[in-house]
Design a protein around this motif. Sequence first.
Motif, PDB file in Angstrom:
ATOM      1  N   ALA A   1      11.262  -9.230  -0.452  1.00  0.00           N
ATOM      2  CA  ALA A   1      11.399 -10.636  -0.103  1.00  0.00           C
ATOM      3  C   ALA A   1      10.495 -11.483  -0.978  1.00  0.00           C
ATOM      4  CB  ALA A   1      11.042 -10.853   1.368  1.00  0.00           C
ATOM      5  N   THR A   2      10.924 -12.692  -1.287  1.00  0.00           N
ATOM      6  CA  THR A   2      10.030 -13.649  -1.921  1.00  0.00           C
ATOM      7  C   THR A   2       8.935 -14.022  -0.921  1.00  0.00           C
ATOM      8  OG1 THR A   2      11.331 -15.528  -1.131  1.00  0.00           O
ATOM      9  CG2 THR A   2      11.928 -14.592  -3.310  1.00  0.00           C
ATOM     10  N   PRO A   3       7.838 -14.597  -1.398  1.00  0.00           N
ATOM     11  CA  PRO A   3       6.800 -15.045  -0.452  1.00  0.00           C
ATOM     12  C   PRO A   3       7.354 -15.974   0.627  1.00  0.00           C
ATOM     13  CG  PRO A   3       5.917 -15.040  -2.670  1.00  0.00           C
ATOM     14  CD  PRO A   3       7.382 -14.754  -2.805  1.00  0.00           C
ATOM     15  N   LEU A   4       8.295 -16.863   0.257  1.00  0.00           N
ATOM     16  CA  LEU A   4       8.882 -17.762   1.246  1.00  0.00           C
ATOM     17  C   LEU A   4       9.647 -16.979   2.304  1.00  0.00           C
ATOM     18  CD1 LEU A   4       9.778 -20.472   2.427  1.00  0.00           C
ATOM     19  CD2 LEU A   4      11.657 -20.480   0.760  1.00  0.00           C
TER      20      LEU A   4
ATOM     21  N   GLY B   1      14.973  -6.511  17.213  1.00  0.00           N
ATOM     22  CA  GLY B   1      14.992  -5.359  16.322  1.00  0.00           C
ATOM     23  C   GLY B   1      13.597  -5.034  15.828  1.00  0.00           C
ATOM     24  N   THR B   2      13.448  -3.826  15.319  1.00  0.00           N
ATOM     25  CA  THR B   2      12.118  -3.371  14.929  1.00  0.00           C
ATOM     26  C   THR B   2      11.707  -3.782  13.525  1.00  0.00           C
ATOM     27  OG1 THR B   2      13.194  -1.270  14.397  1.00  0.00           O
ATOM     28  CG2 THR B   2      12.016  -1.388  16.474  1.00  0.00           C
ATOM     29  N   TRP B   3      12.691  -4.092  12.657  1.00  0.00           N
ATOM     30  CA  TRP B   3      12.379  -4.367  11.257  1.00  0.00           C
ATOM     31  C   TRP B   3      13.270  -5.468  10.709  1.00  0.00           C
ATOM     32  CZ3 TRP B   3       8.096  -2.150   9.608  1.00  0.00           C
ATOM     33  CH2 TRP B   3       7.672  -0.983  10.241  1.00  0.00           C
ATOM     34  N   PHE B   4      12.765  -6.146   9.663  1.00  0.00           N
ATOM     35  CA  PHE B   4      13.589  -7.060   8.872  1.00  0.00           C
ATOM     36  C   PHE B   4      13.578  -6.584   7.424  1.00  0.00           C
ATOM     37  CE2 PHE B   4      13.602 -10.519   5.765  1.00  0.00           C
ATOM     38  CZ  PHE B   4      14.903 -10.982   5.953  1.00  0.00           C
ATOM     39  N   ARG B   5      14.777  -6.537   6.829  1.00  0.00           N
ATOM     40  CA  ARG B   5      14.892  -6.272   5.390  1.00  0.00           C
ATOM     41  C   ARG B   5      15.732  -7.380   4.760  1.00  0.00           C
ATOM     42  NH1 ARG B   5      16.689  -0.488   3.466  1.00  0.00           N
ATOM     43  NH2 ARG B   5      14.423  -0.187   3.606  1.00  0.00           N
ATOM     44  N   PRO B   6      15.274  -7.966   3.658  1.00  0.00           N
ATOM     45  CA  PRO B   6      16.060  -9.029   3.015  1.00  0.00           C
ATOM     46  C   PRO B   6      17.369  -8.486   2.469  1.00  0.00           C
ATOM     47  CG  PRO B   6      14.249  -8.349   1.595  1.00  0.00           C
ATOM     48  CD  PRO B   6      14.034  -7.659   2.916  1.00  0.00           C
ATOM     49  N   SER B   7      18.401  -9.303   2.498  1.00  0.00           N
ATOM     50  CA  SER B   7      19.705  -8.892   1.971  1.00  0.00           C
ATOM     51  C   SER B   7      19.766  -9.143   0.465  1.00  0.00           C
ATOM     52  CB  SER B   7      20.828  -9.645   2.679  1.00  0.00           C
ATOM     53  OG  SER B   7      20.567 -11.031   2.730  1.00  0.00           O
ATOM     54  N   ARG B   8      20.393  -8.187  -0.231  1.00  0.00           N
ATOM     55  CA  ARG B   8      20.600  -8.247  -1.679  1.00  0.00           C
ATOM     56  C   ARG B   8      19.289  -8.406  -2.446  1.00  0.00           C
ATOM     57  NH1 ARG B   8      25.955  -8.456  -2.826  1.00  0.00           N
ATOM     58  NH2 ARG B   8      27.339  -9.043  -1.116  1.00  0.00           N
TER      59      ARG B   8
ATOM     60  N   LEU C   1      10.519  -4.788   5.507  1.00  0.00           N
ATOM     61  CA  LEU C   1      10.728  -3.394   5.117  1.00  0.00           C
ATOM     62  C   LEU C   1      11.419  -3.309   3.764  1.00  0.00           C
ATOM     63  CD1 LEU C   1      10.506  -0.411   5.829  1.00  0.00           C
ATOM     64  CD2 LEU C   1      12.706  -0.611   7.021  1.00  0.00           C
ATOM     65  N   SER C   2      10.727  -2.750   2.798  1.00  0.00           N
ATOM     66  CA  SER C   2      11.288  -2.498   1.479  1.00  0.00           C
ATOM     67  C   SER C   2      11.598  -1.004   1.378  1.00  0.00           C
ATOM     68  CB  SER C   2      10.317  -2.963   0.392  1.00  0.00           C
ATOM     69  OG  SER C   2      10.867  -2.786  -0.894  1.00  0.00           O
ATOM     70  N   TYR C   3      11.522  -0.421   0.190  1.00  0.00           N
ATOM     71  CA  TYR C   3      11.779   1.009   0.001  1.00  0.00           C
ATOM     72  C   TYR C   3      11.251   1.436  -1.358  1.00  0.00           C
ATOM     73  CZ  TYR C   3      15.835  -1.307  -2.145  1.00  0.00           C
ATOM     74  OH  TYR C   3      16.641  -2.160  -2.869  1.00  0.00           O
TER      75      TYR C   3
ATOM     76  N   GLN D   1       4.730  -6.377   3.184  1.00  0.00           N
ATOM     77  CA  GLN D   1       5.970  -5.755   2.753  1.00  0.00           C
ATOM     78  C   GLN D   1       5.708  -4.261   2.529  1.00  0.00           C
ATOM     79  OE1 GLN D   1       8.866  -7.860   0.469  1.00  0.00           O
ATOM     80  NE2 GLN D   1       7.474  -9.577   0.079  1.00  0.00           N
ATOM     81  N   ILE D   2       6.398  -3.454   3.295  1.00  0.00           N
ATOM     82  CA  ILE D   2       6.150  -2.008   3.318  1.00  0.00           C
ATOM     83  C   ILE D   2       7.224  -1.285   2.518  1.00  0.00           C
ATOM     84  CG2 ILE D   2       6.026   0.037   4.789  1.00  0.00           C
ATOM     85  CD1 ILE D   2       4.989  -1.804   7.029  1.00  0.00           C
ATOM     86  N   ALA D   3       6.812  -0.513   1.518  1.00  0.00           N
ATOM     87  CA  ALA D   3       7.758   0.231   0.682  1.00  0.00           C
ATOM     88  C   ALA D   3       7.743   1.724   0.971  1.00  0.00           C
ATOM     89  CB  ALA D   3       7.458  -0.001  -0.803  1.00  0.00           C
TER      90      ALA D   3
END
Length: 257
Positions: A174-177, A163-170, A191-193, A62-64
Amino acid sequence: MIETDRRGALRAGAGLAVASALAGCAGGSAAGPAPARDRTAPAREAPHAAPAPGRFPGLPDQIAHGPRDRDRVALTFHGQGDPATARSLLSTAENAGARITVLAVGSWLDAHPELARRILDGGHDLGNHTHHHVTINELPEAEAYAEITGCAERLRRLTGSIGTWFRPSRAERATPLVARLAHRAGYPHVLSYDVDSLDFTSPGAPAVTRKIASEVRAGSVVSLHFGYADTVAALPAVLEELDRRGLRAVTTTELLT
């Protein structure tokens, strides 16, 4: 003189961008129903496949943020809301020589499939922000996986790539799952921030600009949203502030490459 002209162009573009902006999503969701479309019509095939996800050795799952020793930042936008704001933001960024990352909601792509290619043709990154923009970290495994793969399939159909990235919604992370499910779907990283603009709270354009300016630094990944007039109004000032600090707005892929 070049720097002065660039800043002047940003200021001049702000009024036009605001005039064309319409509020699109509230709390990360669209403010009104999407226009009806012919769901039976086949999607137009992309002329060439878009970039696929990449693995960045040495970086976490997970990249911030990116490297802190280079003059780059990534402005990332949750892709949902009225397409007018999307087009305004894309044009403002491009006119300033900036490139952004759009994490698109699958149902938004269903309603506005032409925006997938518009984003890519502008030189921007396009990624996955789930299909329905639900609280994915709270879903059972099968439902969470369907949210990820549902959006991935739409991206593949429209662009030839998931797509190049996934970011979890809301969720910021992301949780480990959910992270494992994203990896299973083909995304090596989530992708986080590290900078949240809070633009989705509609605090006013000056507040959005101040929030970003107070926290952004080299390597930052900034979270923003399509669909908000405040964001459209703030972007020229944000880009001008980055320019003043000697920071370039690039795609997340470029930030990490």
